[in-house]
Design an enzyme around this catalytic site. Structure first.
Site, PDB file in Angstrom:
ATOM      1  N   LYS A 256       0.822  -1.194   0.000  1.00  0.00           N
ATOM      2  CA  LYS A 256       0.000   0.000   0.000  1.00  0.00           C
ATOM      3  C   LYS A 256       0.861   1.251   0.000  1.00  0.00           C
ATOM      4  O   LYS A 256       0.533   2.243  -0.587  1.00  0.00           O
ATOM      5  CB  LYS A 256      -0.926  -0.016   1.220  1.00  0.00           C
ATOM      6  CG  LYS A 256      -1.900  -1.158   1.090  1.00  0.00           C
ATOM      7  CD  LYS A 256      -2.927  -1.145   2.177  1.00  0.00           C
ATOM      8  CE  LYS A 256      -3.815  -2.366   2.017  1.00  0.00           C
ATOM      9  NZ  LYS A 256      -4.786  -2.503   3.085  1.00  0.00           N
ATOM     10  N   ARG A 257       1.954   1.174   0.641  1.00  0.00           N
ATOM     11  CA  ARG A 257       2.865   2.313   0.618  1.00  0.00           C
ATOM     12  C   ARG A 257       4.240   1.787   0.947  1.00  0.00           C
ATOM     13  O   ARG A 257       4.523   1.383   2.058  1.00  0.00           O
ATOM     14  CB  ARG A 257       2.445   3.355   1.651  1.00  0.00           C
ATOM     15  CG  ARG A 257       3.370   4.557   1.664  1.00  0.00           C
ATOM     16  CD  ARG A 257       2.642   5.821   1.283  1.00  0.00           C
ATOM     17  NE  ARG A 257       2.825   6.155  -0.112  1.00  0.00           N
ATOM     18  CZ  ARG A 257       2.206   7.172  -0.706  1.00  0.00           C
ATOM     19  NH1 ARG A 257       1.374   7.897  -0.055  1.00  0.00           N
ATOM     20  NH2 ARG A 257       2.443   7.447  -1.959  1.00  0.00           N
TER      21      ARG A 257
END
Length: 493
Positions: A256-257
Site C-alpha cells: 500500500k505504501r
RNA sequence: GCCGCAUUCGUCUAGUGGCCUAGGACACCGCCCUCUCAAGGCGGAGAUCGAGGGUUCGAAUCCCUCAUGCGGUACCA
C-alpha cells in the site's frame, strides 16, 4: 433453476482504497454487468481495532470516480441489508450459536498469552503451528469454572481431524487440502464480533452471492470457508481467486505504501492519488482491466461498454502481474489525446484553478490542442501552461543566450524580435512565423537557435508548447512586455 | 518448517500438440519529420517458452521431479 449473478465487493475500512482493491472491484463490477447481474458493496468493518474513519468516504468517492456504481450497499440500500457487517452482529452470533448446538463449533477460553506461548513452542520444536484443541472437549465442570471466572470466550470451528477438504476454484481447478492442515479457526471473537471467515460465509450466503471474486491471498483460507458452508449445510458460491498485483520490478507484492531507499521514486498506490495526479478514470479502468485479464494478442484499448461486453473469467490470468506505471502513463496519454478540445479544456481548467492559477476558460481552450499531445497526466498542464496565467516569469538570464552566441547576440535577437512583433499584421501564428523566420535569416541564425531565446523570453522555459501559437494566444501586448522583460533581465544579468 | 498457488522478451501479455525459425504492447536504441518538447512514421535489439526428465512422428502447450517467486500459517482483513 437459473441462478442470477450476484457478486459483491467487500472491503474493510482500514485504510485508503488502493490499486489492488480497485482491480478486484472492477472485475466484480465487470462480471456482474456482463451477466446482467447485481454488483453489491458490503463493508466488512468487524475489526474495530483497525477501523479508519476516512476509509469509507475515500472508498465510496473512488468507486464513483471510477464509475463502478453498486446496485446494493451503502447509500443505495437494497433488500439484503444491512450492508455494514457491524450492523449484522446478532446474525453472526446466532449462526455461531447454531454451530455450537450442533457440535460443529465450541467455545474456547484460552488466553492470547497461552496461545502465543503454544505457538512459540510449536515453532521451536518444529511442529506446525495451530490450535491444540485445548478447549475442544471440555467437561461441564470446566466450562462452568471458566464461565464463573468471567473469561469471555471465543467460538472456534471444530475442524474434522481426518479427511480432506476439496473444492473447485474457477481459475485454478480442483484444490484438495488435508484437514490436518486446517486449524480450528476462530469464528467469533471475544468482543462478540465475527472474524472475517464467519462473516464472509454467513453474509455471502444470506445475500445470495453467486460468485466470490477476491484476491489470491484468500486462497489459503478457502478450505476453511468450504468447511463452514458444509457445517451450515449451504451450497457453495463459485470461488474465483484473482492473481495479486506485484511491484513494478515483478518481485514482491505491491504494498500500500512502500518506503524506498534514496533515489527511488515512491509509487502511487491509492486511487485518490491517481485522481489527484491527473489520471483519467477511463484510462484507469482500461488499464486496471488489463491487470490480470487480456482479450487477445493485439487489442488493449477498450471503452467501458466494450469491457463489460468482452469481460470473461476464462481469460483471467492465474499468475500474478506487476503493475507497470510506465504503461499506465502511456495509456493515460493516449486517452488524453483522444479527448475533444472542449472536454480537455474543462478538465485542464480545473487542474489549473486547483493549482492556484487564474485560468480563464477561453485561454485554456485555445491552448488545449497545443498541449494535448504533450501531456501524460492532466497535472502536466500546470508546468506546461503556467506561463500563460502569470506574468512574472522566473528563469535564469543565461538561458536567453543561444549556444555559440553571447549576450550581445541575445540582445540583438530580442530587440529585433520586439520590433517585428510590433509590426506583424495580423498577430496570428502564421504571420508571426513568417516574420520570425525572415528575421532569423537576416540575423544569419538558424531558426532553432534564435527561437530558443525567444521561447525563454516568452515562456520562461526552454521547453514549451509551440511558440508561434503561444504568442498568438498571449497577444501582442503581453508578448512585447515579456520581451522587454527579457532584455532588462539580460542587461542586469 | 509446513500447506497452497504460480513460472513465455526488462515489464504486461498472445499462445490450450503441428499455423511458433513464439505474435502484440510499454520501456529502450537508430533514422525521418521538426521552432523546443512531445506526437507521428519507418526500422532495430530483446524470450534456447524456469531447469531436468518423460509421453508423442511432433511440445511453450500433456505427465513427473527439482528450483525459484508469491501467498497463507492471528481473537487482521
Amino acid at each position: 433453476m437459473t441462478q442470477s449473478v450476484r457478486v459483491r465487493f467487500a472491503p474493510s475500512p482500514t485504510g485508503f482504497f488502493h490499486l489492488g482493491g480497485a482491480r478486484t472491484a472492477l472485475f466484480d463490477w465487470l462480471f456482474a454487468r456482463h451477466h446482467g447481474g447485481k454488483f453489491i458493496l458490503r463493508i466488512e468493518d468487524t475489526d474495530r481495532g483497525r477501523y479508519h474513519p476516512d476509509a469509507l468516504p475515500d472508498l465510496l468517492g473512488s468507486l464513483r470516480w471510477l464509475g463502478l456504481q453498486w446496485d446494493e450497499g451503502p447509500d443505495v440500500g437494497g433488500s439484503y441489508g444491512p450492508y455494514f457487517q457491524s450492523d449484522r452482529a446478532p446474525l453472526y452470533q446466532e449462526h455461531a450459536e447454531r454451530l455450537i448446538e450442533e457440535g460443529k463449533a465450541y467455545r474456547c477460553y484460552c488466553s492470547p498469552e497461552r496461545l502465543a506461548a503454544m505457538r512459540e513452542e510449536q515453532r521451536a520444536t518444529g511442529r506446525k503451528p495451530g490450535y491444540d484443541g485445548h478447549c475442544r472437549e471440555l467437561s461441564q465442570a470446566q466450562v462452568a469454572e471458566y464461565e464463573a471466572s468471567g473469561i469471555r470466550p471465543v467460538v472456534r470451528l471444530a475442524v474434522p481431524k481426518e479427511g480432506q477438504t476439496i473444492f473447485e476454484d474457477r481459475l485454478r481447478g480442483r484444490i484438495a487440502v488435508d484437514n490436518t492442515e486446517l486449524d480450528d479457526l476462530v469464528l467469533l471473537k471475544s468482543d462478540g464480533f465475527p472474524t472475517y471467515h464467519l462473516a464472509v460465509v454467513v453474509d455471502d450466503h444470506l445475500m445470495e452471492i453467486s460468485h466470490v471474486l477476491r484476491g489470491d491471498e484468500w486462497l489459503s483460507s478457502a478450505p476453511a470457508h468450504v468447511l463452514l458452508y458444509q457445517a451450515f449445510g449451504w451450497p457453495m458460491p463459485e470461488l474465483v481467486h484473482l492473481p495479486v498485483i506485484l511491484d513494478p520490478s515483478g518481485k514482491g507484492k505491491l504494498s500500500k505504501r512502500k518506503v524506498r531507499g534514496p533515489g527511488e521514486v515512491e509509487r502511487l498506490t491509492f486511487i485518490h492519488e491517481f485522481r489527484a495526479a491527473g489520471y483519467l478514470p477511463e484510462a484507469m479502468v482500461n488499464f486496471l482491466a488489463l491487470v490480470g485479464w487480456a482479450y487477445d494478442a493485439e487489442r488493449e484499448y477498450f471503452t467501458r461498454d466494450e469491457l463489460v461486453q468482452l469481460f470473461d473469467l476464462d481469460r483471467v490470468s492465474r499468475s500474478p502481474s506487476a503493475f507497470s506505471y510506465e504503461k499506465l502513463d502511456h495509456m493515460n496519454a493516449v486517452y488524453i489525446r483522444g479527448l475533444g478540445d472542449n472536454d480537455l479544456a474543462t478538465r485542464i481548467q480545473q487542474v489549473l484553478l486547483g493549482a492556484g492559477l487564474d485560468a480563464d476558460f477561453l485561454t485554456v481552450l485555445q491552448f488545449a490542442p497545443l498541449v494535448k499531445e504533450r501531456m501524460r497526466t492532466l497535472s502536466d498542464c500546470i508546468d506546461m501552461l503556467g506561463f500563460a496565467f502569470s506574468d512574472s516569469l522566473d528563469y535564469e538570464a543565461s538561458l536567453l543566450i543561444p549556444k555559440k552566441s553571447d549576450e550581445q547576440g541575445a540582445l540583438a535577437i530580442l530587440m529585433r524580435t520586439s520590433e517585428a512583433v510590433g509590426q506583424v499584421e495580423p498577430f496570428s501564428h502564421g504571420a508571426i512565423e513568417d516574420t520570425m523566420r525572415a528575421l532569423s535569416d537576416s540575423l544569419g541564425l538558424k531558426p532553432r537557435d534564435m527561437l530558443g531565446a525567444v521561447r525563454v523570453a516568452i515562456t520562461g522555459r526552454t521547453v514549451s508548447p509551440p511558440l508561434f501559437e503561444s504568442m498568438e494566444i498571449l497577444g501582442r501586448e503581453r508578448v512585447q512586455a515579456r520581451i522587454a522583460g527579457a532584455i532588462e533581465r539580460l542587461a542586469k544579468g
